[in-house]
Design an enzyme around this catalytic site. Structure first.
Site, short mmCIF file in Angstrom:
data_model
loop_
_atom_site.label_atom_id
_atom_site.label_comp_id
_atom_site.label_asym_id
_atom_site.label_seq_id
_atom_site.Cartn_x
_atom_site.Cartn_y
_atom_site.Cartn_z
CB THR A 50 -0.94 -0.01 1.22
OG1 THR A 50 -1.81 -1.12 1.09
CG2 THR A 50 -1.77 1.25 1.32
CB SER A 84 2.76 -7.74 1.50
OG SER A 84 1.62 -7.77 2.31
N1 ASP Z 1 -3.13 -3.80 2.66
C1 ASP Z 1 -1.81 -4.12 2.33
C2 ASP Z 1 -0.82 -3.05 2.71
O1 ASP Z 1 -1.04 -2.46 3.70
C3 ASP Z 1 -1.58 -4.60 0.98
C4 ASP Z 1 -0.31 -5.37 1.02
O2 ASP Z 1 0.01 -5.95 2.06
O3 ASP Z 1 0.42 -5.33 0.03
O4 ASP Z 1 0.18 -2.80 2.12
#
Ligand code: ASP
Length: 338
Positions: free
Chosen positions: A14, A59
């Site tokens: 994110t 991720s």
């Molecule tokens: N919601 C996730 C983040 O905070 C997405 C991820 O882990 O890539 O990055």
């Protein structure tokens, strides 16, 4: 005055996300390390940044081998003179990456992971603030010798204890069993206690080459009414060990206990607690499926490690050779307790 050298590596998440080309407001990881660093007010005054984009992945799609690649990059940066290392990634698996790297990190130079809960273009995006905090933590002399740290929302967490405890809240990280180890206040990084004793880092075969065979350590969560169907369905050929996310202090049902015992006769089985905090018990409950029964059946308790981290410990251990109960018990004793 010359600025310290800070290595910043980016894996995606994110913190690096912007609306996708397909339109709409849904975001995907696009930004690289240099863009992330350039978006942080004051970072260039703090350090000479060496930015490297390692991946642009959400991720959930990172694999252990991506982290071995990041480890090799971080080691090379330290070898080339970096005084601190920051790695950005998605928050969904951040606690796992941090723990795996912590098991393998053998340098006193701080390696600090951070991410963001709000995308780069969102109102109140937390990425730049978190990256600045991570940079301060990575460059603080007091961070040396603490292994891998996680810095978000002006708190510093030890990789071993940190968890993502909220799916969407801006303050999504906590260390439920022991609390954060430090805080970043104004420009200062403060720790409540000196660095703890660190277990020796686990070996990684071949610095850059990922292991020829990727270890397989399934994680099976148990639940009310579980009769062992999922665990009993595993094909154990090619499985190095199994982790069970157990109930309470590391418990399973009577029916599941039989299946756990059968699997433990073939490969090491570790039972952790799915509660999110606290250790597995060792000598409290005596009913079928409780810890004393499972220990009798050859199962090992994960101690203070939550299921995902117990899994990674076994995964990393399996890189260097076949697992047996003795090796697993020794590793849990060394890496699983405060
Ligand atoms: N919601 C996730 C983040 O905070 C997405 C991820 O882990 O890539 O990055």
């Amino acid at each position: 005055m010359s600025r310290p050298v800070l290595a910043v590596g980016a894996l995606g998440g994110t913190i690096a996300s912007t609306p996708s080309a397909a339109g709409g407001s849904a975001v995907v990881p696009t930004a690289g390390a240099a863009e992330l660093a350039a978006a942080v007010p004051g970072l260039a005054d703090l350090a000479a940044v060496r930015a490297t984009t390692l991946a642009r992945l959400p991720s959930p799609s990172l694999a252990e081998t991506d982290l071995l690649g990041a480890l090799a990059w971080a080691r090379a940066e330290v070898g080339a003179g970096a005084q601190g290392v920051v790695l950005t990634q998605g928050t969904d698996t951040l606690e796992e990456s941090a723990f795996l790297l912590d098991l393998l990190w053998d340098s006193p130079v701080p390696l600090v992971l951070t991410g963001a809960m709000r995308a780069a273009d969102a109102a109140g995006a937390d990425g730049p603030a978190n990256l600045l905090t991570a940079a301060r933590v990575a460059l603080a002399p007091a961070s040396a010798g603490r292994g891998v740290l996680v810095a978000l929302a002006e708190q510093v967490h030890a990789a071993r204890w940190v968890s993502k405890t909220d799916s969407m809240a801006p303050a999504a990280f906590a260390s439920p069993s022991f609390g954060p180890v430090g805080r970043c206040v104004e420009t200062e990084v403060r720790y409540a206690a000196p660095p703890p004793r660190r277990a020796a880092a686990l070996a990684v075969p071949g610095d850059r080459a990922p292991a020829a065979r990727r270890p397989r350590v399934p994680l099976v969560a148990t639940h009310l009414g579980d009769d062992g169907f999922v665990l009993g369905s595993l094909d154990l050929a090619g499985v190095d060990a199994v982790v069970v996310a157990g109930l309470g202090a590391g418990h399973v049902s009577t029916a599941m206990a039989d299946v756990v015992g059968q699997v433990a006769a073939v490969v090491p089985v570790v039972v952790a607690t799915r509660t999110g905090a606290g250790p597995t018990a060792r000598a409290t409950y005596g009913y079928p499926g409780a810890e004393l029964d499972l220990l009798d059946r050859g199962v090992l308790g994960a101690g203070w490690l939550p299921p995902v981290k117990a899994r990674l410990l076994l995964w990393a251990l399996a890189l260097t050779g076949p697992l047996d109960r003795g090796r697993v018990a020794a590793a849990l004793a060394e890496h699983g307790a405060p």
